[in-house]
Design a protein around this motif. Structure first.
Motif, PDB file in Angstrom:
ATOM      1  N   SER A 107       0.827  -1.213   0.000  1.00 40.66           N
ATOM      2  CA  SER A 107       0.000   0.000   0.000  1.00 40.66           C
ATOM      3  C   SER A 107       0.854   1.252   0.000  1.00 40.66           C
ATOM      4  O   SER A 107       0.564   2.223  -0.720  1.00 40.66           O
ATOM      5  N   MET A 108       1.918   1.243   0.795  1.00 37.77           N
ATOM      6  CA  MET A 108       2.785   2.410   0.868  1.00 37.77           C
ATOM      7  C   MET A 108       3.464   2.688  -0.475  1.00 37.77           C
ATOM      8  O   MET A 108       3.531   3.833  -0.936  1.00 37.77           O
ATOM      9  N   LEU A 109       3.970   1.641  -1.120  1.00 32.25           N
ATOM     10  CA  LEU A 109       4.620   1.826  -2.418  1.00 32.25           C
ATOM     11  C   LEU A 109       3.632   2.306  -3.466  1.00 32.25           C
ATOM     12  O   LEU A 109       3.971   3.141  -4.323  1.00 32.25           O
ATOM     13  N   ALA A 110       2.390   1.805  -3.418  1.00 30.01           N
ATOM     14  CA  ALA A 110       1.369   2.250  -4.371  1.00 30.01           C
ATOM     15  C   ALA A 110       1.031   3.722  -4.156  1.00 30.01           C
ATOM     16  O   ALA A 110       0.856   4.484  -5.119  1.00 30.01           O
ATOM     17  N   LEU A 111       0.932   4.147  -2.895  1.00 33.01           N
ATOM     18  CA  LEU A 111       0.664   5.556  -2.605  1.00 33.01           C
ATOM     19  C   LEU A 111       1.808   6.447  -3.080  1.00 33.01           C
ATOM     20  O   LEU A 111       1.585   7.518  -3.650  1.00 33.01           O
ATOM     21  N   LEU A 112       3.030   6.015  -2.857  1.00 28.92           N
ATOM     22  CA  LEU A 112       4.188   6.794  -3.306  1.00 28.92           C
ATOM     23  C   LEU A 112       4.219   6.891  -4.827  1.00 28.92           C
ATOM     24  O   LEU A 112       4.540   7.936  -5.394  1.00 28.92           O
ATOM     25  N   SER A 113       3.853   5.791  -5.501  1.00 26.77           N
ATOM     26  CA  SER A 113       3.818   5.805  -6.967  1.00 26.77           C
ATOM     27  C   SER A 113       2.795   6.815  -7.479  1.00 26.77           C
ATOM     28  O   SER A 113       3.087   7.624  -8.369  1.00 26.77           O
ATOM     29  N   SER A 114       1.616   6.775  -6.909  1.00 28.28           N
ATOM     30  CA  SER A 114       0.566   7.703  -7.341  1.00 28.28           C
ATOM     31  C   SER A 114       0.946   9.143  -7.043  1.00 28.28           C
ATOM     32  O   SER A 114       0.684  10.052  -7.842  1.00 28.28           O
TER      33      SER A 114
END
Length: 1032
Positions: free
Chosen positions: A961-968
């Motif tokens: 979830s954290m990596l997905a948020l950083l990507s977005s």
């Protein structure tokens, strides 16, 4: 004692088709690895099993030798350069025949140009794919050109009064041709931006379209237009035919041969990395463990500047060779499919190539993971502030702890010196054995005297011998057995006396608890030290088992015993080849079928439909035929507003800004006379989507064009203007010019522009000499001597490059900054995807429901296939990001400076996360090893251990979830949600000990799952640390 095969998964069980990148900062471009580091034949084996270089005294090299080494010229490269100069030379030579000159007339020089763009130096499978698309592009271009010129003639007829004399200029005909030209340039450049494999076909199509569109307004009848298009088509096909004949019959190079050479280099690089790791581990016996990248204050109190000490040579060697392996891995990933699809007569089948690459990855992953040891030591120094020079952190206690820790490590590494040296030497020989079995290397000459008594040789087994696999297995088992001695010595150094057979009969000894009953700081330090030691031993054992499995595979596929046969790729592979031709590929920058300056600064990675497709908040899914038809219309509008369409529109506008001169009454004749069509062609060739790269390329192309003009003068005048001598010198220059595409593929267009410009000048002069000035000037272009023609060509080419440069910035620049940010968001997205797959893999192995990974229907097979695919994409994308970042310095800064250091740091953190995530997969494979299901004490401990870690959350969806948020956030330029905190450290030790204090007791150190747990503990901790840094 536990089974020797139980410490880590054997490659036969853990079919992991993924690599493992290096966690340190890797340089983007590295020189070739030194011979001593990569070439096994440059080493001598000592009596003690260690490796010594052939000579210790460095030899001084001259400047000429140094320059020659930088050119990287070897016999294969020289042959390919000479091969590249053959097609244009043949084209101009055959034009000296009267029949040929009468057939092609004023288009003779164009044959030489197209033969260069045929790019005959590509390996066979790539060449056939590209040439097939080239032929389709030329034929479609001819059909559209015929339609264009016919419609232009009809427009002239409809706007000309009956009986009036024909006029040279007709506005309607010019307008029709201009509209056709704009549409085609927009469309073909949009396709080029979408499908990089269409690079050369799109350039050839653009040249055909531009020539036809410029001469189209001059045709008075359909017959004239048809004759011109036919002659133009024949000229293009002749040029492509020359390139095809040269590629297939003159020094033919197959993709199989290229892949075999790359695999040889891969194995040699792995051998070099093994030796570099041995030197580094041995250096830890005496050098400072925590000083590899420590900043040192030079004592300048006024400036307070901190300079970094140079890294020790052992660490630099590991980084250099690791970067080379990463590059080779990416190139093999792109070249292997072509080798498997190639029709050939040989011994090695497509499955053999795939098996070799799989085993290379299995060896590379733990070997590259061992390189993370430097990163682990640096993190320890960072946590303890041993890398800080702030007076607030300097105290005697901290310094004393550092010295005590380093002393412990010195003692540990001294105790494991001999086992490590012996197993690395055995693994090096194992890799050499695979080279001999696959016939990638010639066997060394055996210097055995006739008087040698066979008994004196004993049971000495050398690489290439039939019994080498058994010898290597014995060495691996011996190293595994000595692992217990190493752990026993570590406990002894803590002041606790144990029996020699303690790990074979681990009975309860209360005194063992004293190790972890010391003060908290000491306990944590000792546990970290133990886990790091287990990390080293686990990976060394894993590497040895992977090499052993590779050796067994090589023995099973011994090429000396294989029969030569006809190799057909099969219907499935052939159909996949056809389908992949028109799909977005995953390609390395070195893939010659896709190299243009449009994509040369990075790799091309298709992130999948889930990344680009988003749910439409304004439309429900279509439910009937009318709504589906509406979706088709909306897809067309989405394409028109896509970045690819925007880039194509820029190219069309830039082309028309020059072509408009050819469609006006007062300037049409002047346009043809001054040969401005080549300025248009340079626009089509050189347009790039990002301004930083265009600025860099613009400077190089201008320099290359000047060099080409000077070379044309030399080619013409040095042989005293004799045709035969001119052709020879032209061949020499074209051959030299192709050094750039061969050795600097990111600058391929710069090299091609130089070669094409020289060929253009010389070809035109030879054409005029053959057909005469009158016929050469019949197309409206006056004849110029070469000393006039050269500057004219230079001016037109430079003008076209300048127009392309301007339209890259106008009306708004697509900067390297935004492109880098978008790709970095994609890399974070892939990291989230990869971690999610790894999370499910670890859970499946803990639950023991992974199934047989060889069964296509099992969950393990599906997870492995998805994991390998995502990891390969991520490696390509990270490599491209580093190269993309290098181009930012060439961009003209407007406003504040771009935070290059911060972006580079983020790229490195993403790389670290991916590498440690890959290590999680490898270590967790121990949990699924078949030997742990046997009814013995080790299996019983492991079953208890597995029950506990099911609820311990070895991995967490919070990381995904954290990596997905950083990507977005990076992708869209949006801030992160407020009060967002990184995932908490798992504290696996505390969680397990709360349930069962005995589960991680020292007496279980020799258990097969203990070392794997230590590796996973270190990896998860490092992932959390990097996530915390990313949030900052």
């Amino acid at each position: 004692m536990a089974s020797p095969m139980a410490s880590s998964p054997t490659p036969g069980r853990e079919e992991e088709d993924i690599g493992f990148g290096h966690t340190r900062d890797q340089p983007e471009e590295k020189e070739e690895i030194s011979t001593a580091a990569t070439n096994g034949h440059a080493k001598k084996e000592g009596t003690n099993g260690q490796t010594a270089t052939a000579t210790d005294a460095p030899k001084k090299t001259s400047k000429i030798a140094t320059l020659w080494g930088k050119l990287e010229l070897d016999i294969p490269t020289a042959l390919m350069m000479m091969k590249a100069g053959i097609p244009p030379t043949i084209a101009l030579a055959m034009y000296q025949a009267t029949d040929v000159a009468e057939t092609y007339t004023t288009l003779g020089y164009l044959i030489a140009i197209i033969s260069i763009l045929g790019f005959c130096i590509m390996p066979r499978a790539k060449f056939i794919q590209t040439m097939s698309i080239n032929l389709i592009a030329v034929c479609v271009g001819a059909a559209v050109a015929m339609l264009e010129t016919w419609s232009g003639v009809k427009a002239r007829e409809h706007t000309t009064a009956a009986g009036s004399p024909p006029q040279r200029y007709n506005s309607s005909q010019s307008a029709v041709c201009g509209v056709w030209l704009f549409f085609q340039i927009w469309l073909i450049n949009s396709v080029k931006a979408k499908l990089p494999q269409m690079a050369f076909p799109s350039i050839i199509y653009a040249i055909f379209t531009m020539v036809a569109s410029i001469y189209g307004p001059q045709f008075l009848t359909t017959a004239q237009a048809e004759a011109f298009v036919k002659r133009l088509l024949i000229s293009f096909l002749t040029g492509l035919a020359l390139a095809t004949g040269t590629s297939l019959f003159i020094i033919p190079v197959t993709c199989r041969k290229v892949v075999a050479k790359e695999m040889t280099g891969y194995v040699m690089a792995l051998r070099g990395l093994l030796q570099a790791h041995k030197k580094y581990l041995q250096s830890l016996e005496t050098t400072q463990v925590f000083s590899h990248t420590v900043s040192a204050d030079e004592g300048d109190a006024k400036k307070h500047k901190k300079e970094k000490k140079p890294k020790n040579p052992e660490a630099e060697a590991i980084e250099a060779i690791a970067a080379k392996i990463t590059e080779l891995h990416g190139k093999l990933h792109g070249d292997l499919p072509f080798a498997k699809r190639e029709v050939a007569v040989g011994k090695m089948t497509p499955d053999d190539f795939e098996g070799i690459f799989k085993h290379l990855r299995l060896v590379m992953m733990p070997l590259m993971g061992l390189g993370s040891l430097m990163d682990i030591f640096d993190r320890a120094a960072e946590i303890n502030h041993w890398d800080s020079h702030d007076d607030g952190h300097k105290n005697s206690d901290s310094e004393a702890r550092r010295k005590e820790t380093e002393k412990d490590w010195h003692e540990i590494m001294v105790s494991v010196h001999d086992p490590i040296a012996e197993i690395i030497q055995a693994m090096d020989q194992g890799l050499e054995h695979t080279l001999l079995r696959f016939q990638f290397a010639k066997p060394p000459k055996k210097e055995v005297s006739k008087d040698t008594d066979p008994e004196e040789r004993g049971d000495l087994v050398r690489p290439g011998d039939d019994g080498f696999a058994a010898y290597l297995e014995h060495q691996c088992d011996t190293f595994y057995e000595k692992r217990g001695i190493t752990l026993w010595q570590w406990i002894e150094n803590r002041g606790i006396k144990l029996r020699k057979d303690f790990f074979e009969h681990p009975e309860s000894e209360p005194v063992l608890d004293e190790i972890f009953k010391e003060p908290s700081r000491t306990r944590h330090r000792q546990r970290r030290q133990l886990y790091t030691l287990l990390y080293i031993v686990f990976l060394l054992n894993s590497i040895s088992r992977a090499v052993l499995d590779f050796v067994r595979f090589a023995d099973e596929h011994d090429q000396a015993k294989a029969k030569t046969r006809f190799i057909w790729p099969g219907k499935k592979r052939f159909s996949k080849w056809i389908m992949s031709t028109f799909k977005p590929p995953d390609s390395t920058r070195s893939d010659e079928t896709m190299v243009t300056d449009l994509n040369s600064n990075s790799t091309t990675v298709y992130l999948g439909s889930a990344y680009s497709s988003k749910k439409d908040p304004e439309h429900l899914p279509p439910s009937n035929a009318w709504e589906k038809f509406g979706n088709v219309i909306r897809k067309m509008s989405n394409f028109l507003r896509s970045p690819e369409s925007s880039f194509g529109f820029r190219c069309a506008c830039a082309t028309m800004s020059i072509a408009i001169v050819a469609y006006l009454r007062d300037t049409q004749a002047w346009f043809v006379e001054q040969r401005l069509v080549w300025a248009m062609i340079m626009v089509a060739i050189s347009m790039t989507p990002t301004s930083g790269q265009s600025y860099f390329s613009f400077l190089l192309r201008i320099v290359g064009t000047v060099i080409a003009m000077v070379a044309a003068f030399l080619v013409w005048y040095m042989p005293d203007q004799h045709t035969a001598g001119i052709l020879v010198f032209l061949w020499v220059f074209v051959s030299i010019g192709f050094w750039v595409p061969l050795k600097k593929p990111q600058l391929v267009i710069v090299g091609l522009i130089s070669v094409v410009t020289t060929t253009l000048i010389i070809g035109y002069e030879l054409e005029v000499r053959k057909i005469g000035i009158a016929l050469a000037s019949s197309n409206g272009q006056p004849y110029y001597e070469i000393y006039k023609l050269g500057p004219y060509r230079l001016a037109t080419v430079a003008g076209g490059l300048f127009v392309a440069f301007i339209w890259t910035f106008f009306p708004f620049p697509i900067s390297e900054h935004s492109a880098l940010r978008q790709k970095l968001g994609g890399a974070l997205y892939l990291s989230a995807n990869f971690y999610s797959i790894v999370h499910e893999t670890v859970l499946a192995r803990i639950r023991d429901d992974e199934g047989d990974i060889e069964d296509p229907k099992s969950p393990g097979y599906a997870l492995q296939k998805a994991r390998n695919k995502v990891f390969a994409k991520q490696m390509l994308l990270l490599q491209g990001l580093r190269m993309h970042s290098a181009f930012v310095r060439w961009e003209v800064p407007l406003g504040g400076k771009f935070p290059v250091k911060e972006y580079d740091a983020i790229i490195q953190l993403v790389s670290n996360i991916v590498n440690y995530t890959a290590l999680l997969v490898y270590a967790s494979a121990t949990f699924a090893h078949p030997s742990l299901k046997e009814p013995d004490s080790s299996a019983q401990w492991f079953q208890d251990f597995r029950k506990l870690i099911k609820g311990a959350e070895l991995t967490s969806h919070e990381v995904t979830s954290m990596l997905a948020l950083l990507s977005s956030s990076i992708q869209n330029g949006q801030p992160l949600p407020p009060y967002l905190s990184p995932p908490k450290s798992y504290q696996l030790n505390a969680r397990l000990e709360q349930v069962d204090r005995d589960i991680l007791s020292v007496k279980h150190l020799a258990e097969p799952g203990y070392a794997a747990f230590a590796v996973m503990q270190i990896s998860t901790r490092c992932i959390n640390m990097d996530l915390e840094k990313l949030l900052k």
